[in-house]
Design a protein around this motif. Structure first.
Motif, short mmCIF file in Angstrom:
data_model
loop_
_atom_site.label_atom_id
_atom_site.label_comp_id
_atom_site.label_asym_id
_atom_site.label_seq_id
_atom_site.Cartn_x
_atom_site.Cartn_y
_atom_site.Cartn_z
N LYS A 120 -19.76 23.75 83.95
CA LYS A 120 -18.81 22.88 83.27
C LYS A 120 -19.45 22.23 82.06
N MET A 121 -20.73 21.82 82.21
CA MET A 121 -21.42 21.21 81.09
C MET A 121 -21.57 22.21 79.95
N GLU A 122 -21.89 23.46 80.31
CA GLU A 122 -22.06 24.50 79.29
C GLU A 122 -20.77 24.75 78.55
N ALA A 123 -19.64 24.73 79.29
CA ALA A 123 -18.34 24.94 78.66
C ALA A 123 -18.05 23.83 77.66
N ALA A 124 -18.49 22.61 77.99
CA ALA A 124 -18.26 21.50 77.08
C ALA A 124 -19.03 21.69 75.79
N VAL A 125 -20.28 22.15 75.92
CA VAL A 125 -21.09 22.40 74.71
C VAL A 125 -20.46 23.50 73.87
N ASP A 126 -20.03 24.59 74.52
CA ASP A 126 -19.43 25.71 73.80
C ASP A 126 -18.18 25.29 73.07
N GLY A 127 -17.43 24.36 73.66
CA GLY A 127 -16.19 23.93 73.03
C GLY A 127 -16.45 23.15 71.76
N ARG A 128 -17.62 22.46 71.65
CA ARG A 128 -17.91 21.65 70.47
C ARG A 128 -18.64 22.42 69.38
N VAL A 129 -19.39 23.42 69.76
CA VAL A 129 -20.26 24.11 68.81
C VAL A 129 -19.74 25.51 68.53
N LYS A 130 -19.73 25.88 67.28
CA LYS A 130 -19.26 27.20 66.87
C LYS A 130 -20.46 28.15 66.85
N ALA A 131 -20.53 29.06 67.83
CA ALA A 131 -21.67 29.97 67.94
C ALA A 131 -21.21 31.28 68.55
N SER A 132 -21.93 32.35 68.21
CA SER A 132 -21.60 33.66 68.77
C SER A 132 -22.05 33.71 70.23
N PRO A 133 -21.44 34.58 71.04
CA PRO A 133 -21.84 34.68 72.44
C PRO A 133 -23.33 34.98 72.61
N LEU A 134 -23.89 35.87 71.77
CA LEU A 134 -25.31 36.21 71.87
C LEU A 134 -26.17 34.99 71.55
N ALA A 135 -25.75 34.23 70.54
CA ALA A 135 -26.51 33.03 70.16
C ALA A 135 -26.51 32.02 71.30
N ARG A 136 -25.41 31.90 72.00
CA ARG A 136 -25.34 30.97 73.12
C ARG A 136 -26.32 31.36 74.23
N ARG A 137 -26.33 32.68 74.54
CA ARG A 137 -27.23 33.14 75.61
C ARG A 137 -28.70 32.91 75.25
N LEU A 138 -29.04 33.24 73.99
CA LEU A 138 -30.43 33.06 73.55
C LEU A 138 -30.81 31.58 73.55
N ALA A 139 -29.86 30.72 73.15
CA ALA A 139 -30.14 29.28 73.12
C ALA A 139 -30.43 28.76 74.52
N GLU A 140 -29.69 29.24 75.50
CA GLU A 140 -29.91 28.80 76.88
C GLU A 140 -31.26 29.28 77.38
N GLN A 141 -31.63 30.54 77.03
CA GLN A 141 -32.90 31.10 77.49
C GLN A 141 -34.09 30.36 76.87
#
Length: 425
Positions: A120-141
């Protein structure tokens, strides 16, 4: 009494249209037969004529308006003796309201759901930040806080390169007990990987929408069978040259397509089992051959009809086809000139296409696809020679036409093209 001018139904399937252009303005006097507007239907752009006389008191629907329903008032005409200023405007057609986008309702917090909280926390971040799916995965890693990264992609979007250059270890610690923040609907992501591809967008015209719908229906509901023959064209080309010399004083020049229209029409009359149409649980067999000819126009395709092509002379077919094609490209065909037909012909030979399979134009049951005439090695009288060969492919509705009957039509069409005097007799 004021006359309400309504959106007309300019084709049997028309439910709405686009008022492309007004040809009159408020205060103009109009008579029966005067052109009032250009209206884009599901088939073509057509001119709309006045039936009544009077003065254009009020234009209700502005030009360029889409999705105007048939029957909606588009203008008001004041009759003789009426004051234009006294005429009340009819209410403009209501635009179809788009449903409001409803923000997602946050789910009630569960008493013990430690595994779900990080998502749920990750979904909140994704909703505020404009990023590609690959960028999101790399950022988490890598432990990168997306909110602290400046995006270099289109519209400031964060892409892989931005994450690669960011320092790790800055991502916020995800608390399993954190209260989830309701997020806005996520922004649409590109479907082409990390980067948006530069592009332009264009609204589909009514004609293009109809072409898409009808062709999809045709391929989904009609079992197509394809039959191809190679045709030696040299005799036909020779006859065309001779006929054009004799027709030169009359200013008529036959095209190869004119002769092929005639050949198909005569073949359909000789093989009536292919000059048919499915109508519910009935099979219609036509007594004449009306050939629909595919003509490319700006924004789509239309099929003006050469009626009774089997009984018309080549000069008549040529003159009529030239006029139909010219008016088709200008958007000035009348409804009966492109609605109907018993079979179609589509010629892509002028583009150098060797052969292709055409999609049947319902409710018709067959279409002939014509390829380019090309010099090819060909066996003539048991010897290998060079001849002009054209491939023709018939598409048949297998519900209405058996393969053997389709083959018979292709055989007759081939014979008429290879011995063209037969179609003139």
């Amino acid at each position: 009494m004021p006359i309400n001018l309504q959106m007309p139904a300019l084709s049997p399937t028309m439910e709405e249209g686009t008022l492309s252009k007004w040809l009159v303005k408020e205060g103009d006097t109009v008579s029966s037969g005067d052109l009032l507007a250009e209206i884009e239907t599901d088939k073509a752009t057509m001119e709309f004529e006045a039936i009544d006389e009077g003065v254009i008191a009020k234009i209700v629907v502005a030009e360029g308006t889409d999705n105007v329903k048939v029957g909606d008032v588009i203008a008001i005409i004041a009759e003789d003796g009426e004051e234009v200023s006294d005429v009340e405007a009819a209410p403009a057609p209501k635009a179809t309201a788009k449903p409001a986008v409803k923000a997602p309702t946050p789910a009630p917090a569960s008493k013990a759901e430690p595994a779900a909280a990080p998502q749920k926390m990750e979904a909140a971040v994704d909703g505020r930040v404009k990023a590609s799916p690959l960028a999101r995965r790399l950022a988490e890693q890598k432990g990168v806080d997306l909110a602290a990264v400046s995006g270099s992609g289109p519209s400031g979007r964060i892409v892989k390169a931005d994450i690669d250059s960011a320092k790790g270890g800055t991502a916020p610690v995800k608390s399993e007990t954190a209260t989830p923040v309701p997020s806005a609907a996520p922004a649409p992501t590109a479907t082409s990987g990390d980067f948006d591809i530069p592009h332009s967008t264009e609204k589909l015209s009514g004609m293009r929408k109809t072409i898409a719908r009808r062709l999809t229906e045709a391929k989904q509901t009609i079992p197509h069978i394809y039959l191809t023959v190679d045709i030696e064209l040299d005799k036909l080309l020779k006859l065309r040259g001779e006929l054009n010399k004799s027709l030169e004083p009359r200013g008529i020049k036959l095209s190869v397509n004119d002769l092929l229209i005639k050949a198909l029409a005569v073949a359909l009359v000789q093989v009536p089992k292919c000059n048919v149409s499915i109508d519910g649980d009935q099979l219609k067999t036509f007594e004449r051959a009306d050939i629909s000819v595919a003509v490319s126009i700006p924004g789509g395709l239309i099929t003006p009809i050469v009626t009774s092509a089997d009984s018309k002379s080549l000069s008549q077919i040529s003159t009529e086809m030239g006029d139909l094609a010219e008016r088709a490209k200008a958007g000035k065909l009348k409804m009966h000139e492109y609605q109907g037909g018993t079979a179609s012909i589509s010629n892509m030979g002028m583009f150098g296409i060797k052969n292709f399979d055409a999609v049947i134009n319902p409710p018709q049951a067959m279409i002939m696809a014509i390829g380019a005439g090309q010099k090819r090695p060909h066996v003539i009288d048991d010897s290998l020679q060079i001849a002009t060969i054209m491939s023709a492919t018939g598409s048949f509705d297998h519900r209405a036409i058996d393969g053997a009957d389709g083959a018979q039509l292709m055989k007759v069409f081939k014979e008429l093209c290879e011995n063209p005097l037969g179609m003139l007799a």
